[in-house]
Each structure stands twice: as structure tokens, then as C-alpha cells.
Design a protein around this motif. Structure first.
Motif, PDB file in Angstrom:
ATOM      1  N   ASP A 185       0.837  -1.209   0.000  1.00 58.18           N
ATOM      2  CA  ASP A 185       0.000   0.000   0.000  1.00 58.18           C
ATOM      3  C   ASP A 185       0.866   1.251   0.000  1.00 58.18           C
ATOM      4  O   ASP A 185       0.557   2.241  -0.670  1.00 58.18           O
ATOM      5  CB  ASP A 185      -0.885   0.026   1.258  1.00 58.18           C
ATOM      6  N   ILE A 186       1.946   1.230   0.771  1.00 58.13           N
ATOM      7  CA  ILE A 186       2.814   2.392   0.942  1.00 58.13           C
ATOM      8  C   ILE A 186       4.206   2.051   0.414  1.00 58.13           C
ATOM      9  O   ILE A 186       4.824   1.074   0.849  1.00 58.13           O
ATOM     10  CB  ILE A 186       2.912   2.823   2.417  1.00 58.13           C
ATOM     11  N   ARG A 187       4.690   2.865  -0.509  1.00 58.58           N
ATOM     12  CA  ARG A 187       5.984   2.649  -1.142  1.00 58.58           C
ATOM     13  C   ARG A 187       6.898   3.837  -0.835  1.00 58.58           C
ATOM     14  O   ARG A 187       6.428   4.934  -0.567  1.00 58.58           O
ATOM     15  CB  ARG A 187       5.811   2.521  -2.661  1.00 58.58           C
ATOM     16  N   PHE A 188       8.199   3.603  -0.939  1.00 60.61           N
ATOM     17  CA  PHE A 188       9.161   4.675  -0.676  1.00 60.61           C
ATOM     18  C   PHE A 188      10.368   4.533  -1.595  1.00 60.61           C
ATOM     19  O   PHE A 188      10.889   3.432  -1.800  1.00 60.61           O
ATOM     20  CB  PHE A 188       9.636   4.626   0.787  1.00 60.61           C
ATOM     21  N   ASP A 189      10.806   5.668  -2.152  1.00 62.63           N
ATOM     22  CA  ASP A 189      12.040   5.670  -2.942  1.00 62.63           C
ATOM     23  C   ASP A 189      12.575   7.096  -3.020  1.00 62.63           C
ATOM     24  O   ASP A 189      12.001   8.015  -2.438  1.00 62.63           O
ATOM     25  CB  ASP A 189      11.826   5.080  -4.334  1.00 62.63           C
ATOM     26  N   TRP A 190      13.673   7.234  -3.771  1.00 58.35           N
ATOM     27  CA  TRP A 190      14.442   8.478  -3.806  1.00 58.35           C
ATOM     28  C   TRP A 190      14.416   9.144  -5.174  1.00 58.35           C
ATOM     29  O   TRP A 190      14.532   8.463  -6.204  1.00 58.35           O
ATOM     30  CB  TRP A 190      15.904   8.199  -3.480  1.00 58.35           C
ATOM     31  N   GLY A 191      14.294  10.457  -5.192  1.00 58.61           N
ATOM     32  CA  GLY A 191      14.554  11.256  -6.365  1.00 58.61           C
ATOM     33  C   GLY A 191      13.571  11.049  -7.509  1.00 58.61           C
ATOM     34  O   GLY A 191      12.603  10.291  -7.421  1.00 58.61           O
ATOM     35  N   LEU A 192      13.857  11.753  -8.604  1.00 62.31           N
ATOM     36  CA  LEU A 192      12.959  11.724  -9.753  1.00 62.31           C
ATOM     37  C   LEU A 192      12.872  10.339 -10.378  1.00 62.31           C
ATOM     38  O   LEU A 192      11.784   9.880 -10.746  1.00 62.31           O
ATOM     39  CB  LEU A 192      13.429  12.754 -10.792  1.00 62.31           C
ATOM     40  N   GLU A 193      13.998   9.651 -10.482  1.00 62.36           N
ATOM     41  CA  GLU A 193      13.977   8.321 -11.082  1.00 62.36           C
ATOM     42  C   GLU A 193      13.202   7.339 -10.217  1.00 62.36           C
ATOM     43  O   GLU A 193      12.402   6.546 -10.722  1.00 62.36           O
ATOM     44  CB  GLU A 193      15.399   7.822 -11.325  1.00 62.36           C
ATOM     45  N   GLY A 194      13.432   7.373  -8.909  1.00 65.22           N
ATOM     46  CA  GLY A 194      12.686   6.510  -8.011  1.00 65.22           C
ATOM     47  C   GLY A 194      11.203   6.814  -8.051  1.00 65.22           C
ATOM     48  O   GLY A 194      10.367   5.903  -8.029  1.00 65.22           O
ATOM     49  N   ALA A 195      10.860   8.098  -8.122  1.00 69.01           N
ATOM     50  CA  ALA A 195       9.455   8.493  -8.209  1.00 69.01           C
ATOM     51  C   ALA A 195       8.805   7.924  -9.459  1.00 69.01           C
ATOM     52  O   ALA A 195       7.676   7.427  -9.425  1.00 69.01           O
ATOM     53  CB  ALA A 195       9.338  10.018  -8.205  1.00 69.01           C
ATOM     54  N   GLY A 196       9.526   7.991 -10.576  1.00 66.54           N
ATOM     55  CA  GLY A 196       8.978   7.475 -11.818  1.00 66.54           C
ATOM     56  C   GLY A 196       8.691   5.995 -11.760  1.00 66.54           C
ATOM     57  O   GLY A 196       7.746   5.504 -12.393  1.00 66.54           O
ATOM     58  N   VAL A 197       9.484   5.256 -10.991  1.00 66.37           N
ATOM     59  CA  VAL A 197       9.301   3.802 -10.890  1.00 66.37           C
ATOM     60  C   VAL A 197       8.163   3.453  -9.936  1.00 66.37           C
ATOM     61  O   VAL A 197       7.222   2.739 -10.297  1.00 66.37           O
ATOM     62  CB  VAL A 197      10.605   3.116 -10.442  1.00 66.37           C
ATOM     63  N   ILE A 198       8.209   3.956  -8.689  1.00 66.71           N
ATOM     64  CA  ILE A 198       7.228   3.492  -7.704  1.00 66.71           C
ATOM     65  C   ILE A 198       5.876   4.177  -7.831  1.00 66.71           C
ATOM     66  O   ILE A 198       4.900   3.729  -7.227  1.00 66.71           O
ATOM     67  CB  ILE A 198       7.744   3.602  -6.267  1.00 66.71           C
ATOM     68  N   SER A 199       5.799   5.247  -8.611  1.00 69.13           N
ATOM     69  CA  SER A 199       4.498   5.901  -8.792  1.00 69.13           C
ATOM     70  C   SER A 199       3.609   5.140  -9.769  1.00 69.13           C
ATOM     71  O   SER A 199       2.409   5.419  -9.854  1.00 69.13           O
ATOM     72  CB  SER A 199       4.680   7.334  -9.289  1.00 69.13           C
ATOM     73  N   SER A 200       4.155   4.184 -10.486  1.00 73.73           N
ATOM     74  CA  SER A 200       3.361   3.396 -11.431  1.00 73.73           C
ATOM     75  C   SER A 200       2.251   2.661 -10.686  1.00 73.73           C
ATOM     76  O   SER A 200       2.504   1.843  -9.798  1.00 73.73           O
ATOM     77  CB  SER A 200       4.264   2.385 -12.145  1.00 73.73           C
ATOM     78  N   GLY A 201       1.010   2.973 -11.012  1.00 72.08           N
ATOM     79  CA  GLY A 201      -0.127   2.348 -10.351  1.00 72.08           C
ATOM     80  C   GLY A 201      -0.512   2.981  -9.032  1.00 72.08           C
ATOM     81  O   GLY A 201      -1.496   2.566  -8.410  1.00 72.08           O
ATOM     82  N   ALA A 202       0.224   3.973  -8.575  1.00 75.99           N
ATOM     83  CA  ALA A 202      -0.103   4.656  -7.312  1.00 75.99           C
ATOM     84  C   ALA A 202      -1.006   5.854  -7.603  1.00 75.99           C
ATOM     85  O   ALA A 202      -0.740   6.629  -8.515  1.00 75.99           O
ATOM     86  CB  ALA A 202       1.159   5.118  -6.602  1.00 75.99           C
ATOM     87  N   GLY A 203      -2.059   6.011  -6.814  1.00 78.24           N
ATOM     88  CA  GLY A 203      -2.969   7.129  -7.039  1.00 78.24           C
ATOM     89  C   GLY A 203      -2.511   8.416  -6.404  1.00 78.24           C
ATOM     90  O   GLY A 203      -2.916   9.501  -6.817  1.00 78.24           O
ATOM     91  N   ILE A 204      -1.669   8.313  -5.371  1.00 78.10           N
ATOM     92  CA  ILE A 204      -1.213   9.484  -4.625  1.00 78.10           C
ATOM     93  C   ILE A 204       0.309   9.449  -4.543  1.00 78.10           C
ATOM     94  O   ILE A 204       0.895   8.400  -4.244  1.00 78.10           O
ATOM     95  CB  ILE A 204      -1.811   9.505  -3.204  1.00 78.10           C
ATOM     96  N   VAL A 205       0.928  10.585  -4.803  1.00 78.79           N
ATOM     97  CA  VAL A 205       2.381  10.726  -4.658  1.00 78.79           C
ATOM     98  C   VAL A 205       2.648  11.835  -3.656  1.00 78.79           C
ATOM     99  O   VAL A 205       2.114  12.946  -3.788  1.00 78.79           O
ATOM    100  CB  VAL A 205       3.061  11.043  -6.002  1.00 78.79           C
ATOM    101  N   VAL A 206       3.471  11.537  -2.661  1.00 74.97           N
ATOM    102  CA  VAL A 206       3.846  12.515  -1.642  1.00 74.97           C
ATOM    103  C   VAL A 206       5.308  12.888  -1.857  1.00 74.97           C
ATOM    104  O   VAL A 206       6.184  12.017  -1.830  1.00 74.97           O
ATOM    105  CB  VAL A 206       3.652  11.956  -0.220  1.00 74.97           C
TER     106      VAL A 206
END
Length: 260
Positions: free
Chosen positions: A15-36
Motif C-alpha cells: 500500500d505504501i511505497r518509498f524511494d528516492w529522487g525523480l527516477e525513483g518516483a517514476g518507478v514506484i508511482s506506477s499504479g499509485a494514485g497518490i504521490v507525496v
């Protein structure tokens, strides 16, 4: 096929994912409805201060001539470099935004701020362009952001991004203060109900809980904090350490962050 192509870095079972920077955001945001997006020193801390005073914030990737033109088109104040701002101007410093918005400064009248940042702003813009609901979180408003997510998530996965800083050559420098800020949001979410966190997200929450009782000292002693102190901007750290002081949740709607 590479590991990246197989999707093993997406943390998609959680349910909750975590990563670093723009590249990490691009990967873990796939399928996520909310990005913090978390950038404690200083984009999202400054964002939360601006929101406290009813200032809408336009994130912008670069501080250049195009940023000035963009600010003019929005009838907004452009945050300039700290050295350029001097004692009375508006910069990425949360202290400068507080002084301008709370007194007779330009933000008290304009209520619109263009905030360039190669980290927090750039990630926020990129994630919004992909269609995600983008929130800005810091240690100041982590509890409010978590409460908003708990109320509005409706089963969606949440990607929490520690923006980090940049090494010379534009390489990502993981910045521990951003992990603490992300971990604060995650720890608050865990306090509401049982949720599945990736190991990465659980590690971020544990890192925050480790320094929860010594936030100011830890921020002052980490690499980014020491850099600010050496450059004469140590007063910003005290603002960043104001845990649970803001109840405003910044949501990126169109081009600007506004209060939820």
C-alpha cells in the motif's frame, strides 16, 4: 530483460511505497494514485509555511529567465537565490517566506509564489504530469498529510518520495532529512490502521522514529543542515524542525499547490 523492466523495483505489492529522487518516483508511482513529495531542506518546508499564510505556490524546475517570465504571467512573486534575496527578499528559505507573508512584505499582498527547485519542484511537476494526485509533505505537516491520505486513499497505493539533493554532475545525493520527513508520514499512516508497507517504506518510518525526539539536533548535525549552517542559513533548520505545527495539506492542482 533488466530488473527495472521486470518491475521488481516498483514495490507494487505494498500500500505504501518509498524511494528516492525523480527516477525513483517514476518507478514506484506506477499504479499509485497518490504521490507525496518530501524535500525537508527546504522546498516542502517552505511550501508548508507559504500554505499556512494562504499563499498559493507554483513549483518550477529551474531558477532562470523562464522562471521570471512565468512568475510575471501568474502575477506572482519569484523566489530568488538566498544570497540574491538578502535580508528582506523572498527565497527558498522558509524563514524568508514567513517574514514576507506574515508582515508587510510582497507575499502578504500577492499571495502567489513561484518556487523554483531542482529537486522537490521538479519531482512534483513530473508526477502531476503523469496524472497522480501530488501532495507536499515536511516534518511540519506530516501528520496532516497522513490524515488526508487515510481519509481519501480509498484503497489506492501511495508513493512517498524523498527528493534528495544533487552531487556535482547532477547525481542524486540521498539526503537523510528527506528520509526522516517521508518516514514521519509513513509512521503517522501506520498509527491510523493496519497497512502494508514495503521494506523500504518501513525503513524510512524506523529512521524517523529513531530521531523523533531529537529532530532539531539531528537536522542541525546532518550533512544538509551543516551546509546551511556553514552558509549562514541555520535559522531555516528551526523552521524545518517544527513538527506537527501545520495542519495544511498542499495539493498540486493544475500549476499550483493550494490547500486541500
Amino acid at each position: 530483460m533488466t530488473a527495472h523492466a521486470r518491475g521488481v523495483y516498483k514495490q507494487g505489492a505494498s500500500d505504501i511505497r518509498f524511494d528516492w529522487g525523480l527516477e525513483g518516483a517514476g518507478v514506484i508511482s506506477s499504479g499509485a494514485g497518490i504521490v507525496v513529495v518530501v524535500d525537508v531542506l527546504s522546498f516542502t518546508t517552505t511550501l508548508s509555511v507559504a500554505m499556512d499564510y494562504g499563499v498559493d505556490v507554483y513549483p518550477y524546475r529551474l531558477r532562470d529567465a523562464s522562471a521570471a517570465a512565468f512568475a510575471a504571467s501568474k502575477h506572482a512573486i519569484l523566489a530568488v537565490g538566498r544570497s540574491e534575496a538578502g535580508a528582506s527578499g523572498v527565497s527558498l528559505s522558509p524563514a524568508s517566506v514567513r517574514a514576507s507573508a506574515s508582515g508587510a512584505g510582497p507575499l502578504a499582498k500577492s499571495r502567489r509564489l513561484v518556487l523554483p527547485s531542482p529537486n522537490g519542484s521538479a519531482i512534483s511537476k513530473a508526477m502531476a504530469e503523469q496524472g497522480a494526485v501530488v501532495l507536499g509533505a515536511s516534518l511540519r505537516n506530516a501528520a496532516a498529510v497522513a490524515a488526508w491520505i487515510d481519509k481519501n486513499r480509498q484503497g489506492q497505493s501511495v508513493a512517498i518520495i524523498a527528493s534528495g539533493e544533487r552531487w556535482p554532475g547532477d547525481l542524486l545525493r540521498p539526503a537523510i532529512e528527506d528520509m526522516w520527513g517521508a518516514g514521519a508520514v509513513i509512521a503517522e499512516l501506520q498509527s491510523f490502521r493496519k497497512i502494508t508497507c514495503s521494506p523500504e517504506a518501513s525503513a524510512a518510518a524506523a529512521a524517523y522514529l529513531h530521531v523523533k525526539g531529537t529532530l532539531l539536533e539531528s537536522l542541525q548535525q546532518c550533512a544538509s543542515g551543516r551546509e546551511l549552517i556553514e552558509d549562514g542559513h541555520g535559522n531555516e533548520i528551526e523552521v524545518a524542525a517544527e513538527a506537527r505545527s501545520s495542519m495544511v495539506v498542499p495539493v498540486l492542482r493544475g500549476e499550483a499547490f493550494t490547500a486541500a
